[in-house]
Write a protein that holds these residues in place. Structure first.
Motif, mmCIF file in Angstrom:
data_model
loop_
_atom_site.group_PDB
_atom_site.id
_atom_site.type_symbol
_atom_site.label_atom_id
_atom_site.label_comp_id
_atom_site.label_asym_id
_atom_site.label_seq_id
_atom_site.Cartn_x
_atom_site.Cartn_y
_atom_site.Cartn_z
ATOM 1 N N MET A 1 -49.205 41.835 5.650
ATOM 2 C CA MET A 1 -50.023 40.668 5.389
ATOM 3 C C MET A 1 -50.959 40.977 4.215
ATOM 4 S SD MET A 1 -52.907 38.886 7.859
ATOM 5 C CE MET A 1 -52.978 40.340 8.860
ATOM 6 N N LYS A 2 -50.911 40.153 3.198
ATOM 7 C CA LYS A 2 -51.752 40.334 2.022
ATOM 8 C C LYS A 2 -53.080 39.611 2.224
ATOM 9 C CE LYS A 2 -51.682 40.327 -2.910
ATOM 10 N NZ LYS A 2 -50.842 40.421 -4.063
ATOM 11 N N LEU A 3 -54.147 40.327 1.978
ATOM 12 C CA LEU A 3 -55.479 39.754 2.130
ATOM 13 C C LEU A 3 -55.965 39.169 0.812
ATOM 14 C CD1 LEU A 3 -57.258 42.483 4.278
ATOM 15 C CD2 LEU A 3 -56.412 40.269 5.039
ATOM 16 N N SER A 4 -56.815 38.177 0.918
ATOM 17 C CA SER A 4 -57.535 37.611 -0.219
ATOM 18 C C SER A 4 -59.016 37.745 0.070
ATOM 19 C CB SER A 4 -57.168 36.147 -0.412
ATOM 20 O OG SER A 4 -55.804 36.013 -0.688
ATOM 21 N N TYR A 5 -59.804 37.751 -0.980
ATOM 22 C CA TYR A 5 -61.239 37.954 -0.840
ATOM 23 C C TYR A 5 -62.011 36.911 -1.637
ATOM 24 C CZ TYR A 5 -59.639 42.585 0.556
ATOM 25 O OH TYR A 5 -58.991 43.626 1.178
ATOM 26 N N VAL A 6 -63.075 36.420 -1.043
ATOM 27 C CA VAL A 6 -64.087 35.653 -1.758
ATOM 28 C C VAL A 6 -65.256 36.606 -1.916
ATOM 29 C CG1 VAL A 6 -65.705 33.727 -1.631
ATOM 30 C CG2 VAL A 6 -63.360 33.425 -0.860
ATOM 31 N N TYR A 7 -65.798 36.662 -3.123
ATOM 32 C CA TYR A 7 -66.874 37.615 -3.369
ATOM 33 C C TYR A 7 -67.991 36.962 -4.174
ATOM 34 C CZ TYR A 7 -64.696 38.013 -7.974
ATOM 35 O OH TYR A 7 -64.173 37.736 -9.211
ATOM 36 N N ILE A 8 -69.175 37.534 -4.017
ATOM 37 C CA ILE A 8 -70.330 37.087 -4.784
ATOM 38 C C ILE A 8 -70.919 38.301 -5.487
ATOM 39 C CG2 ILE A 8 -72.624 36.025 -4.745
ATOM 40 C CD1 ILE A 8 -71.815 34.551 -2.192
ATOM 41 N N LEU A 9 -71.131 38.148 -6.797
ATOM 42 C CA LEU A 9 -71.776 39.179 -7.599
ATOM 43 C C LEU A 9 -73.177 38.712 -7.975
ATOM 44 C CD1 LEU A 9 -68.935 39.950 -10.177
ATOM 45 C CD2 LEU A 9 -69.447 41.184 -8.067
ATOM 46 N N LYS A 10 -74.117 39.619 -7.934
ATOM 47 C CA LYS A 10 -75.449 39.328 -8.464
ATOM 48 C C LYS A 10 -75.472 39.847 -9.892
ATOM 49 C CE LYS A 10 -80.359 39.516 -7.734
ATOM 50 N NZ LYS A 10 -81.453 39.915 -6.848
ATOM 51 N N CYS A 11 -75.808 38.966 -10.819
ATOM 52 C CA CYS A 11 -75.832 39.316 -12.232
ATOM 53 C C CYS A 11 -77.218 39.816 -12.637
ATOM 54 C CB CYS A 11 -75.452 38.104 -13.073
ATOM 55 S SG CYS A 11 -73.807 37.465 -12.704
ATOM 56 N N SER A 12 -77.274 40.487 -13.781
ATOM 57 C CA SER A 12 -78.541 41.070 -14.247
ATOM 58 C C SER A 12 -79.620 40.029 -14.522
ATOM 59 C CB SER A 12 -78.300 41.899 -15.510
ATOM 60 O OG SER A 12 -77.837 41.074 -16.566
ATOM 61 N N ASP A 13 -79.216 38.768 -14.754
ATOM 62 C CA ASP A 13 -80.202 37.710 -15.000
ATOM 63 C C ASP A 13 -80.636 37.004 -13.717
ATOM 64 O OD1 ASP A 13 -77.959 36.216 -14.409
ATOM 65 O OD2 ASP A 13 -77.962 35.064 -16.275
ATOM 66 N N GLY A 14 -80.190 37.519 -12.559
ATOM 67 C CA GLY A 14 -80.595 36.956 -11.273
ATOM 68 C C GLY A 14 -79.701 35.841 -10.773
ATOM 69 N N THR A 15 -78.691 35.447 -11.544
ATOM 70 C CA THR A 15 -77.754 34.416 -11.099
ATOM 71 C C THR A 15 -76.659 35.053 -10.256
ATOM 72 O OG1 THR A 15 -76.395 34.612 -13.097
ATOM 73 C CG2 THR A 15 -78.186 32.970 -13.121
ATOM 74 N N TYR A 16 -75.876 34.204 -9.613
ATOM 75 C CA TYR A 16 -74.775 34.670 -8.785
ATOM 76 C C TYR A 16 -73.457 34.129 -9.325
ATOM 77 C CZ TYR A 16 -78.306 36.073 -5.439
ATOM 78 O OH TYR A 16 -79.383 36.670 -4.854
ATOM 79 N N TYR A 17 -72.439 34.958 -9.249
ATOM 80 C CA TYR A 17 -71.085 34.553 -9.631
ATOM 81 C C TYR A 17 -70.216 34.653 -8.382
ATOM 82 C CZ TYR A 17 -66.415 34.581 -11.547
ATOM 83 O OH TYR A 17 -65.104 34.279 -11.799
ATOM 84 N N THR A 18 -69.463 33.614 -8.094
ATOM 85 C CA THR A 18 -68.572 33.593 -6.942
ATOM 86 C C THR A 18 -67.134 33.545 -7.444
ATOM 87 O OG1 THR A 18 -70.214 32.377 -5.668
ATOM 88 C CG2 THR A 18 -67.973 32.388 -4.804
ATOM 89 N N GLY A 19 -66.292 34.392 -6.871
ATOM 90 C CA GLY A 19 -64.898 34.432 -7.282
ATOM 91 C C GLY A 19 -63.972 34.680 -6.107
ATOM 92 N N VAL A 20 -62.669 34.640 -6.392
ATOM 93 C CA VAL A 20 -61.645 34.900 -5.389
ATOM 94 C C VAL A 20 -60.604 35.829 -6.012
ATOM 95 C CG1 VAL A 20 -60.247 32.861 -5.953
ATOM 96 C CG2 VAL A 20 -60.136 33.821 -3.673
ATOM 97 N N THR A 21 -60.065 36.739 -5.216
ATOM 98 C CA THR A 21 -59.086 37.695 -5.714
ATOM 99 C C THR A 21 -58.257 38.248 -4.562
ATOM 100 O OG1 THR A 21 -58.796 39.725 -7.025
ATOM 101 C CG2 THR A 21 -60.668 39.679 -5.515
#
Length: 96
Positions: A1-21
């Motif tokens: 079974m292959k897993l997928s991930y939703v992730y959140i990164l905190k950027c140096s400017d204090g914003t958040y980036y959300t992605g899937v992989t």
């Protein structure tokens, strides 16, 4: 079974980036080294992984990513901090 991930990164400017992989380690490394110069995170490095969730179905992961991207910064921070009880209230519009 292959897993997928939703992730959140905190950027140096204090914003958040959300992605899937489907390969979390590889994707985070790509953000860290700045593999894509057109990426949102490229000019906001360094970035830090602050949240991820595993999914067994990529469709559900994509759906959750889209949902989180619409959330306010406060709601994302509640998710990151494990304050799940606060999430419904943060979704409500404040009327004056």
């Amino acid at each position: 079974m292959k897993l997928s991930y939703v992730y959140i990164l905190k950027c140096s400017d204090g914003t958040y980036y959300t992605g899937v992989t489907s390969d979390l380690e590889k994707r985070i490394e790509e953000h860290i080294v700045g593999k894509r110069s057109t990426s949102y995170t490229f000019s906001r490095r360094p970035v830090e992984l602050v949240f991820y969730a595993k999914f067994t179905q990529i469709e559900l992961a994509i759906q959750k990513e889209k949902q989180i991207k619409k959330w306010s910064k406060a709601k994302k921070e509640a998710l990151i901090n494990g304050q799940y009880d606060a999430l419904p209230n943060l979704a409500k519009k404040k009327f004056q």
